[in-house]
Scaffold this active site. Structure first.
Site, short mmCIF file in Angstrom:
data_model
loop_
_atom_site.label_atom_id
_atom_site.label_comp_id
_atom_site.label_asym_id
_atom_site.label_seq_id
_atom_site.Cartn_x
_atom_site.Cartn_y
_atom_site.Cartn_z
N LYS A 84 0.86 -1.19 0.00
CA LYS A 84 0.00 0.00 0.00
C LYS A 84 0.89 1.24 0.00
O LYS A 84 2.02 1.19 0.49
CB LYS A 84 -0.89 0.03 1.26
CG LYS A 84 -2.16 0.81 1.07
CD LYS A 84 -3.21 -0.03 0.37
CE LYS A 84 -4.49 0.71 0.14
NZ LYS A 84 -5.52 -0.18 -0.43
N TYR A 87 -20.58 4.96 -4.49
CA TYR A 87 -21.53 5.29 -5.57
C TYR A 87 -21.84 4.04 -6.40
O TYR A 87 -23.02 3.76 -6.68
CB TYR A 87 -20.96 6.41 -6.45
CG TYR A 87 -21.78 6.66 -7.70
CD1 TYR A 87 -23.15 6.93 -7.63
CD2 TYR A 87 -21.19 6.61 -8.97
CE1 TYR A 87 -23.91 7.14 -8.78
CE2 TYR A 87 -21.94 6.83 -10.12
CZ TYR A 87 -23.30 7.09 -10.02
OH TYR A 87 -24.05 7.30 -11.15
N TYR A 89 -19.55 8.08 -0.69
CA TYR A 89 -20.17 8.13 -2.02
C TYR A 89 -19.10 8.45 -3.06
O TYR A 89 -19.28 9.30 -3.93
CB TYR A 89 -21.30 9.16 -2.03
CG TYR A 89 -22.46 8.74 -2.92
CD1 TYR A 89 -23.14 7.56 -2.69
CD2 TYR A 89 -22.89 9.54 -3.98
CE1 TYR A 89 -24.20 7.17 -3.50
CE2 TYR A 89 -23.96 9.16 -4.79
CZ TYR A 89 -24.61 7.97 -4.54
OH TYR A 89 -25.67 7.59 -5.34
N GLY A 90 -17.96 7.75 -2.93
CA GLY A 90 -16.89 7.89 -3.91
C GLY A 90 -16.99 6.75 -4.91
O GLY A 90 -18.08 6.27 -5.21
P1 NAD Z 1 -13.02 7.58 -2.84
O1 NAD Z 1 -11.99 8.58 -2.53
O2 NAD Z 1 -13.48 7.46 -4.25
O3 NAD Z 1 -14.30 7.83 -1.93
C1 NAD Z 1 -14.22 7.96 -0.54
C2 NAD Z 1 -15.59 8.45 -0.05
O4 NAD Z 1 -15.59 8.45 1.37
C3 NAD Z 1 -15.92 9.88 -0.48
O5 NAD Z 1 -17.28 9.96 -0.85
C4 NAD Z 1 -15.68 10.69 0.79
O6 NAD Z 1 -16.48 11.86 0.84
C5 NAD Z 1 -16.14 9.68 1.81
N1 NAD Z 1 -15.66 10.00 3.14
C6 NAD Z 1 -14.42 10.42 3.53
N2 NAD Z 1 -14.40 10.65 4.85
C7 NAD Z 1 -15.63 10.31 5.31
C8 NAD Z 1 -16.24 10.33 6.58
N3 NAD Z 1 -15.55 10.69 7.66
N4 NAD Z 1 -17.54 9.94 6.68
C9 NAD Z 1 -18.22 9.56 5.59
N5 NAD Z 1 -17.72 9.53 4.35
C10 NAD Z 1 -16.43 9.90 4.21
O7 NAD Z 1 -12.44 6.18 -2.28
P2 NAD Z 1 -12.88 4.72 -2.72
O8 NAD Z 1 -11.92 4.24 -3.74
O9 NAD Z 1 -14.33 4.70 -2.95
O10 NAD Z 1 -12.53 3.89 -1.40
C11 NAD Z 1 -13.45 3.77 -0.30
C12 NAD Z 1 -13.04 2.60 0.59
O11 NAD Z 1 -13.01 1.40 -0.19
C13 NAD Z 1 -11.65 2.72 1.22
O12 NAD Z 1 -11.66 2.08 2.48
C14 NAD Z 1 -10.78 1.93 0.26
O13 NAD Z 1 -9.59 1.47 0.87
C15 NAD Z 1 -11.73 0.80 -0.06
N6 NAD Z 1 -11.43 0.07 -1.28
C16 NAD Z 1 -11.39 0.72 -2.49
C17 NAD Z 1 -11.15 -0.02 -3.63
C18 NAD Z 1 -11.19 0.60 -4.99
O14 NAD Z 1 -11.19 -0.16 -5.99
N7 NAD Z 1 -11.27 1.90 -5.13
C19 NAD Z 1 -10.89 -1.40 -3.55
C20 NAD Z 1 -10.94 -2.02 -2.29
C21 NAD Z 1 -11.22 -1.26 -1.18
#
Ligand code: NAD
Length: 415
Positions: free
Chosen positions: A105, A223, A218-219
């Protein structure tokens, strides 16, 4: 963000599983430490002419099963122990989904929301220059994570290609389709998570059509989780949130309309016709399925006894602390642990690597078919392990994954 130490949570889970597998203490100690890590200082000239120096990390936790793989986060509150914990989770995730990869990571302490596109590009390129000797196809392959996306991956791939003097598409995954990205990568984590929810629903006798769902975040993941639930399974997404607030509509929200609102307003808060609630209230709603899809350590000792969902599908990494687990289990809540539930992202990243190596491009249906096979197999193996070891889903997932990592370390002669 609650920064209870994620690495400590990972260690606690490892110890619980180490007992199941009768691992000796030497092996356990080896699994508690990253094999290698790099800390870098990254100077970037900002738009106003100031030089700002950012701190960055890349942690390679364990490479016994293959080159290490894991996302890069850009976050203002990043700490290295979170990155170490996430790198460990990537190790178990790749092993559990039977990918020939280890876990890593990366992260940079920065606030992308306060940076211009030009500054973000300079930082992305500078980070790759700083870690270029440490990563690479066949060694360590980054991907997007919180606050990084396919544009960031495109800049990173381009910079690495300039450094190496050849088109190095395979250095990162999660790239745009035009640059060797895979079909289906954009929603792979969410889609894969719903494939796991399907298995859990079948097991618990839950009908997904009409099931109520609350989603924190909602990222990319949150989403797409809302879209998949609404459009593929007919579930009712009643609440969603982001870092600025949460909205609740018992009749069900239209995920695309909420995203259209977020695109103009900068947050889901204030979506017309929905009640405003807090992120804490969202987690405690009386829903069938709760999907944490934001950050780690949000379900803790403080709120676990108020969680009412029947299934918790951990799309985020590390959303539940060990103390909270001990409360949720006896309440009969079915937890789909993070590295089982959100493995879809790294699975399709692995497919992207395979396509890049072969200069190939698979159709979307092929990607989703292979994703479904991997997710379903992993879910069923974990479920079998709950019976074999007489433990919950998380301990079972740890047991299956760690056993595979230990076997690889033994076969290599490391232990
Ligand atoms: P992203 O940056 O696209 O979205 C993150 C979202 O979390 C945003 O909507 C943000 O506003 C919200 N957020 C941040 N702080 C917050 C809080 N205190 N309360 C509520 N919402 C909050 O990130 P992502 O890629 O969607 O990742 C989200 C999670 O999924 C993380 O834990 C990441 O490690 C995990 N993840 C992501 C992937 C991937 O393919 N992107 C794969 C496995 C796991």
């Amino acid at each position: 963000m609650n920064h209870e130490d994620l690495l400590t949570v990972v260690h606690q889970n490892l110890c619980a599983c180490a007992l199941d597998l009768n691992l000796n203490k030497n092996i356990e100690a080896l699994l508690k430490l990253p094999r290698r890590e790099l800390h870098v200082s990254i100077p970037v000239m900002m738009d106003d002419g100031r030089i700002k120096t950012f701190q960055g990390f890349r942690v390679q936790y364990n490479s016994a099963r293959g080159p290490t793989k894991g996302g890069i986060r850009f976050h203002p509150a990043e700490i290295v122990n979170t990155i170490r914990g996430l790198a460990a989770i990537m190790t178990w995730k790749c092993a559990l989904h039977d990918l020939p990869l280890g876990g890593a990571k990366g992260g940079v302490i920065c606030n992308p929301k306060e940076m211009s596109k030009k500054e973000l590009e300079k930082l992305s390129r500078a980070y790759i220059r700083a870690v270029a000797d440490f990563i690479g196809p066949g060694r360590d392959i980054p991907a997007p994570d919180v606050y990084t996306n396919e544009q960031v991956m495109a800049w990173m791939m381009d910079e690495y290609s300039i450094i190496t003097g050849r088109a190095s598409f395979g250095v990162v995954t999660g790239k745009p389709i035009a640059l060797g990205g895979s079909e289906g990568r954009h929603d792979a984590t969410a889609r894969g998570g719903w494939m796991a929810i399907c298995e859990a629903a079948a097991q618990t006798g839950m009908e997904l059509a009409g099931a109520t769902v609350a989603i924190q975040g909602y990222g990319n993941v949150g989403y797409n989780a809302a879209l998949c639930g609404h459009e593929l399974y007919g579930s009712k997404v009643v609440a969603v949130s982001d870092s600025k607030g949460a909205v609740y509509q018992p009749e069900g929200l239209d995920p695309r309309a909420v995203m259209a609102h977020k695109t103009t307003a900068g947050t889901v808060a204030g979506f017309a016709g929905a009640a405003g609630i807090t992120n804490e209230e969202l987690l405690e709603l009386d829903v069938d399925i709760l999907i944490p899809a934001a950050l780690e350590n949000v379900i803790t000792l403080d709120n676990a006894d108020r969680i009412q969902a029947r299934i918790i599908a951990e799309f985020a990494n590390g959303p539940t602390t060990k103390d909270a687990d001990a409360i949720l289990g006896p309440k009969g809540i079915h937890i789909i642990p993070d590295f089982l539930c959100n493995g879809g992202g790294v699975i399709v990243s692995y497919f992207e690597m395979v396509q890049n190596f072969n200069m190939d491009h698979w159709p979307e249906e092929e990607v989703y078919r292979r994703l479904d096979a991997k997710m379903t197999a992993a879910y069923r193996q974990v479920f079998e392990a709950t019976k074999k070891y007489d433990v919950g889903m998380r301990q079972a997932a740890y047991s299956v994954a760690v056993e595979r990592v230990v076997t690889a370390m033994m076969d290599r002669g490391w232990i």
